[in-house]
Design a protein around this motif. Sequence first.
Motif, PDB file in Angstrom:
ATOM      1  N   GLU A   1       7.618 -20.623 -62.580  1.00 48.96           N
ATOM      2  CA  GLU A   1       8.582 -20.558 -61.480  1.00 48.96           C
ATOM      3  C   GLU A   1       7.897 -20.530 -60.110  1.00 48.96           C
ATOM      4  OE1 GLU A   1       8.514 -18.467 -63.992  1.00 48.96           O
ATOM      5  OE2 GLU A   1      10.380 -18.691 -65.116  1.00 48.96           O
ATOM      6  N   LEU A   2       6.923 -19.659 -59.946  1.00 45.17           N
ATOM      7  CA  LEU A   2       6.257 -19.547 -58.650  1.00 45.17           C
ATOM      8  C   LEU A   2       5.392 -20.762 -58.353  1.00 45.17           C
ATOM      9  CD1 LEU A   2       5.269 -15.759 -58.550  1.00 45.17           C
ATOM     10  CD2 LEU A   2       7.145 -16.921 -57.378  1.00 45.17           C
ATOM     11  N   GLU A   3       4.749 -21.314 -59.389  1.00 43.17           N
ATOM     12  CA  GLU A   3       3.939 -22.513 -59.185  1.00 43.17           C
ATOM     13  C   GLU A   3       4.817 -23.671 -58.721  1.00 43.17           C
ATOM     14  OE1 GLU A   3       0.420 -21.926 -62.497  1.00 43.17           O
ATOM     15  OE2 GLU A   3       2.384 -22.673 -63.131  1.00 43.17           O
ATOM     16  N   ALA A   4       5.965 -23.830 -59.375  1.00 43.52           N
ATOM     17  CA  ALA A   4       6.877 -24.910 -58.988  1.00 43.52           C
ATOM     18  C   ALA A   4       7.415 -24.679 -57.576  1.00 43.52           C
ATOM     19  CB  ALA A   4       8.027 -25.007 -59.982  1.00 43.52           C
ATOM     20  N   ALA A   5       7.739 -23.421 -57.260  1.00 42.47           N
ATOM     21  CA  ALA A   5       8.249 -23.107 -55.922  1.00 42.47           C
ATOM     22  C   ALA A   5       7.194 -23.419 -54.865  1.00 42.47           C
ATOM     23  CB  ALA A   5       8.653 -21.640 -55.851  1.00 42.47           C
ATOM     24  N   ASN A   6       5.959 -23.005 -55.116  1.00 42.47           N
ATOM     25  CA  ASN A   6       4.883 -23.284 -54.162  1.00 42.47           C
ATOM     26  C   ASN A   6       4.672 -24.787 -54.000  1.00 42.47           C
ATOM     27  OD1 ASN A   6       3.733 -20.934 -53.004  1.00 42.47           O
ATOM     28  ND2 ASN A   6       2.895 -20.353 -54.971  1.00 42.47           N
ATOM     29  N   PHE A   7       4.647 -25.506 -55.106  1.00 42.46           N
ATOM     30  CA  PHE A   7       4.436 -26.950 -55.075  1.00 42.46           C
ATOM     31  C   PHE A   7       5.527 -27.634 -54.259  1.00 42.46           C
ATOM     32  CE2 PHE A   7       4.084 -31.054 -57.732  1.00 42.46           C
ATOM     33  CZ  PHE A   7       3.223 -31.604 -56.794  1.00 42.46           C
ATOM     34  N   ALA A   8       6.768 -27.241 -54.519  1.00 41.74           N
ATOM     35  CA  ALA A   8       7.892 -27.859 -53.803  1.00 41.74           C
ATOM     36  C   ALA A   8       7.817 -27.575 -52.307  1.00 41.74           C
ATOM     37  CB  ALA A   8       9.213 -27.348 -54.381  1.00 41.74           C
ATOM     38  N   MET A   9       7.473 -26.345 -51.938  1.00 46.90           N
ATOM     39  CA  MET A   9       7.411 -25.986 -50.520  1.00 46.90           C
ATOM     40  C   MET A   9       6.267 -26.723 -49.822  1.00 46.90           C
ATOM     41  SD  MET A   9       8.333 -21.917 -50.723  1.00 46.90           S
ATOM     42  CE  MET A   9       8.136 -21.634 -48.966  1.00 46.90           C
ATOM     43  N   VAL A  10       5.146 -26.898 -50.532  1.00 46.26           N
ATOM     44  CA  VAL A  10       3.999 -27.595 -49.932  1.00 46.26           C
ATOM     45  C   VAL A  10       4.332 -29.058 -49.664  1.00 46.26           C
ATOM     46  CG1 VAL A  10       1.661 -28.436 -50.392  1.00 46.26           C
ATOM     47  CG2 VAL A  10       2.239 -26.047 -50.848  1.00 46.26           C
ATOM     48  N   ILE A  11       4.894 -29.741 -50.664  1.00 41.06           N
ATOM     49  CA  ILE A  11       5.173 -31.162 -50.444  1.00 41.06           C
ATOM     50  C   ILE A  11       6.307 -31.350 -49.440  1.00 41.06           C
ATOM     51  CG2 ILE A  11       4.358 -31.811 -52.739  1.00 41.06           C
ATOM     52  CD1 ILE A  11       7.293 -32.238 -53.518  1.00 41.06           C
ATOM     53  N   ASN A  12       7.236 -30.394 -49.365  1.00 40.80           N
ATOM     54  CA  ASN A  12       8.317 -30.495 -48.394  1.00 40.80           C
ATOM     55  C   ASN A  12       7.785 -30.313 -46.976  1.00 40.80           C
ATOM     56  OD1 ASN A  12      10.674 -29.043 -46.740  1.00 40.80           O
ATOM     57  ND2 ASN A  12      11.591 -30.384 -48.269  1.00 40.80           N
ATOM     58  N   LEU A  13       7.017 -29.243 -46.756  1.00 42.25           N
ATOM     59  CA  LEU A  13       6.463 -29.016 -45.427  1.00 42.25           C
ATOM     60  C   LEU A  13       5.445 -30.094 -45.073  1.00 42.25           C
ATOM     61  CD1 LEU A  13       6.168 -27.350 -42.881  1.00 42.25           C
ATOM     62  CD2 LEU A  13       4.557 -25.860 -44.074  1.00 42.25           C
ATOM     63  N   GLY A  14       4.721 -30.589 -46.066  1.00 43.01           N
ATOM     64  CA  GLY A  14       3.740 -31.637 -45.801  1.00 43.01           C
ATOM     65  C   GLY A  14       4.377 -32.872 -45.207  1.00 43.01           C
ATOM     66  N   ALA A  15       5.553 -33.252 -45.706  1.00 38.79           N
ATOM     67  CA  ALA A  15       6.232 -34.449 -45.189  1.00 38.79           C
ATOM     68  C   ALA A  15       6.732 -34.243 -43.766  1.00 38.79           C
ATOM     69  CB  ALA A  15       7.388 -34.824 -46.118  1.00 38.79           C
ATOM     70  N   TYR A  16       7.384 -33.111 -43.530  1.00 41.65           N
ATOM     71  CA  TYR A  16       7.888 -32.848 -42.177  1.00 41.65           C
ATOM     72  C   TYR A  16       6.733 -32.599 -41.215  1.00 41.65           C
ATOM     73  CZ  TYR A  16      12.699 -32.625 -43.807  1.00 41.65           C
ATOM     74  OH  TYR A  16      13.929 -32.949 -44.316  1.00 41.65           O
TER      75      TYR A  16
END
Length: 223
Positions: free
Chosen positions: A89-104
């Motif tokens: 759960e936390l790994e997926a959450a971190n991954f999602a937040m990184v790729i989301n912030l990375g794009a913006y």
Amino acid sequence: MTYAFDFDWLLDYWPVLVKGIAITLELTLVGGMLGVSLGVACAWARALGPLWLRPVVAAYVELIRNTPFLIQLFFIFFGLPALGLRLGELEAANFAMVINLGAYGCEIVRAGIQATPKGQFEAGASLGMSRIQTFWYVVLVPALQRIWPALSSQIVIVMLGSAAVSQIAAEDLTFAANFIQSRTFRAFETYFVATLIYLALAIALRQGLRGLGWTLFPKRTAR
């Protein structure tokens, strides 16, 4: 109105709230640091990188910026296991937040890079700097000075958006609030307190990032 407001019972659940706050802060710290780093790398690729890499990064940025964060999170947590990549759960959450912030972050940093006068590149070359040194010392630092307020706001937005990770049972602050509400049925008090905590976290994070900007870019903030 006969509803009797009572906040005293929330004291019994303070360990749950503290754990939720800690996980929210951890997600924000990891997502912020790695996401900004990814954004800088992607901004370099789009603005100054090899021609073959630019459309690849552009496709990633458009994909992330034009799809909901919740769908990205579900795809990572529920979709990737079909390909053999299973994340906690936390790994997926971190991954999602990184790729989301990375794009913006990519688009924010790229705007700062594009505002750099072309003469700066020539000045770096005349000083004998390599392309990497010119990008780092001549282009990137002044660009970050210009876009730091926008980048800080995006990090705060990502922190607030982390509430979605409760949907995959990552035990952040929203998960804690839902847990407490499901056992006490005191929705008003529970979400009122959760709202105040998110407000305090957002203000503290914004002020912290402003202080970090003063430290990293003293010349800009001294004006």
